[in-house]
Design a protein around this motif. Sequence first.
Motif, PDB file in Angstrom:
ATOM      1  N   ARG A 127       3.622   0.069 -11.552  1.00  0.00           N
ATOM      2  CA  ARG A 127       2.673   0.411 -11.442  1.00  0.00           C
ATOM      3  C   ARG A 127       2.933   1.001  -9.582  1.00  0.00           C
ATOM      4  O   ARG A 127       1.978   2.505  -9.391  1.00  0.00           O
ATOM      5  CB  ARG A 127       1.057  -0.517 -10.272  1.00  0.00           C
ATOM      6  N   GLU A 163      -3.544   5.814 -11.812  1.00  0.00           N
ATOM      7  CA  GLU A 163      -3.201   5.373 -11.354  1.00  0.00           C
ATOM      8  C   GLU A 163      -3.524   6.288  -9.537  1.00  0.00           C
ATOM      9  O   GLU A 163      -3.658   7.561  -9.967  1.00  0.00           O
ATOM     10  CB  GLU A 163      -1.470   4.984 -11.115  1.00  0.00           C
ATOM     11  N   THR A 196      -5.904   0.766 -10.825  1.00  0.00           N
ATOM     12  CA  THR A 196      -6.633  -0.145 -10.327  1.00  0.00           C
ATOM     13  C   THR A 196      -7.435  -0.967 -11.222  1.00  0.00           C
ATOM     14  O   THR A 196      -7.923  -2.289 -10.244  1.00  0.00           O
ATOM     15  CB  THR A 196      -6.984   0.494  -8.992  1.00  0.00           C
ATOM     16  N   ARG A 210       0.801  -1.181  -0.481  1.00  0.00           N
ATOM     17  CA  ARG A 210       0.434  -0.415  -0.400  1.00  0.00           C
ATOM     18  C   ARG A 210       1.067   1.250   0.043  1.00  0.00           C
ATOM     19  O   ARG A 210       1.873   0.821   0.722  1.00  0.00           O
ATOM     20  CB  ARG A 210      -0.628  -0.492   1.107  1.00  0.00           C
TER      21      ARG A 210
END
Length: 691
Positions: free
Chosen positions: A478, A660, A644, A29
């Motif tokens: 990412r 993103e 996502t 995260r």
Amino acid sequence: MLIAPYRVGVDIGGTFTDLVMVDSKGAVRAFKAPSVPSDPTEGVLSAIRLAADALAIDVETFLSNTELFVHGSTIATNTLLEKKGAKVGLLVTDGFRDSLEIRRSMREYVWDHRKPFPEVLVPRYLRLPVVERLEQDGTVRIPFNPDSVAAAARVFEDEGVETVAICFLHSYANPAHERAAKAELKKLLPNVWVTASSEIAPTIGEYERTSTTVVNAYVARRVVPYLESLSQRLSSLGLKRKLLMIQSNGGAISIDEIGQAPASLVLSGPAAGVGSLKFFGQDTGSEHLMSIEIGGTSCDVTLMEHGMVSMTDQIVVDGYHLNIPSVDIHTVGAGGGTIASVDGAGLLKAGPEGAGSTPGPACYGRGGTRPTVTDAQLVLGRLKPGPYAGGVITLNLEKAIEAIETHVAKPLGLSVNDAAAGIIQLVEQNILHAVEQASLEKGYNPQAFTLVACGGAGPLHGPSTARLLGCSSLYIPRLAGVFCAFGMCNSDLRHDYVRSWLKDLDNRESSGPDLLEAAFIEMQAEASDVLAREGFTGHKALLKRAYDLRYFGQQWTIPVECASTDAGTMRAAFEQVYQRLFGYVQPAGAIEIVNLRLAAIGRLDALEVASAPAAVSDPVAISRRPVWVNKELGFVETPVYDGTALTSRQQLTGPAIIEEATTTLILGAGDKLTMTEAGNYHVDILLSEAA
């Protein structure tokens, strides 16, 4: 739900403080909080609170379940750039009082002969001589006189000196005089912080050694208290393990060990990208990566060959030379906050001035009125108006248009769109030149590398930069927007040791294998003790040998990693690097060993690349909007995808926009994107398309 214990990496940038947390199963995260330049600790704590809130736990529970907390900070660099360091006194060998100011008398740009050198950090009246003198082999020519140190100490006390740097001639060969002077000063001035060149940079090169020691003393009074305060604050909030810091060498170090060498943090944030490159190299399947990490203020270029990142011990920060082991990073002022302007001759400029986090780009609505690269991206439709980074900021299109129209479009007689496109094209030329300097000028063909576009702004410039370079392969993590913070979670501990040698490679009496082996064994004993104190033994402790070599008569050395002490093996390794750099070698040329180097690495358990769920359907656009693609196509109605929602093996063909949480990606017309097994972005660049 993330499962404890956690690894946490926190990177303080010019605009945002990034936090990445990785749980025990490899789930990741990321969070962004505004940086607070006046008190960096507040930015760190804000990011921690965001992470704790996302887990629905309090800060104390979050930190008590954190097994590894690694921090990267620009505080040492900013202290130097902002000239907010300590009042420094300098002790030098009698007769060498002005070496620091004389410098090397060389300029980075030889034709720019009017630009003044940076201000000397220690004025002449605080550069005081000590009666002593060593020969280059370390033998004593003039004995050390403690009375001269006492005389200097009285001056330092009267002038309110906060820190003292000691740099005696040839102390790299024999540190005895510097140690004696430091001991004397500690007795006379117990509250003054003292550093000696033999402790931080025991290498040949009087000016660089002195400059490094002075910078170390200059930043210490701000860096060390900040780190101690942050460590104590985190401990009081529940963190059980020692805070780790990322050094310029790309490795972590405990806060207990960094206290004597705060200058080693000058590239603390960008150097953490090494940990990310090692991790994402598993996903790309390539050991040849070249990253462009573009944030709010700069573009940092790092090159990895055969899974190894180039290192250097010659870095320059704002004109000040530092002789410390560092990841070889080439930096230019080209980021999202880079300010565009028109000069007196009517030419468009981009940088080097940046808007920072306060007031920031005009579109941030925080008082900034000058146009930046981010404003141009917003005008061109590559970014969308509204909340960004979880609502930390809101992008205002009207303010971006006003700034570009006032400061660029009207002075140049262009439309706002053409002015914005010109800003983007110019800054991408600057990025291109930075990549070429880090690759072509060092003997590497950039087309043989996979370009990794990272940083919050990197994915917006990656495809165009790859096209300009002729790179057909582009990789975008990412986690591009928190690239360095993530790298901290995958960084080993590292200590670097150096010993000056200055002997002929082929002279067996002075540089035979037995002598070299004995010297390395001494260095390894010291390094192993330090690693053991930090809990790294056996296979967890790695020792890597290297040499600084040069042909006789040359001034600069070349670092060569080589485990052998055999002269023939060392020569072959040196000539391979020399051939790449300069295109030739000197057959049977005399080679000099200048320094022996040892990297002591404490291995942490590496993060593993987890496979993302395979796609079950084709990706679906969430919206469409006009986006400026290139100068030939202009604005094109472009599909926009939620990053996502994209997963392994899905494919897209550009033009397209992918949004993103921490960055935005743009695909050029004809570019083909494939989601990797780990859920990152691999782009096959259409090289035939004009940039």
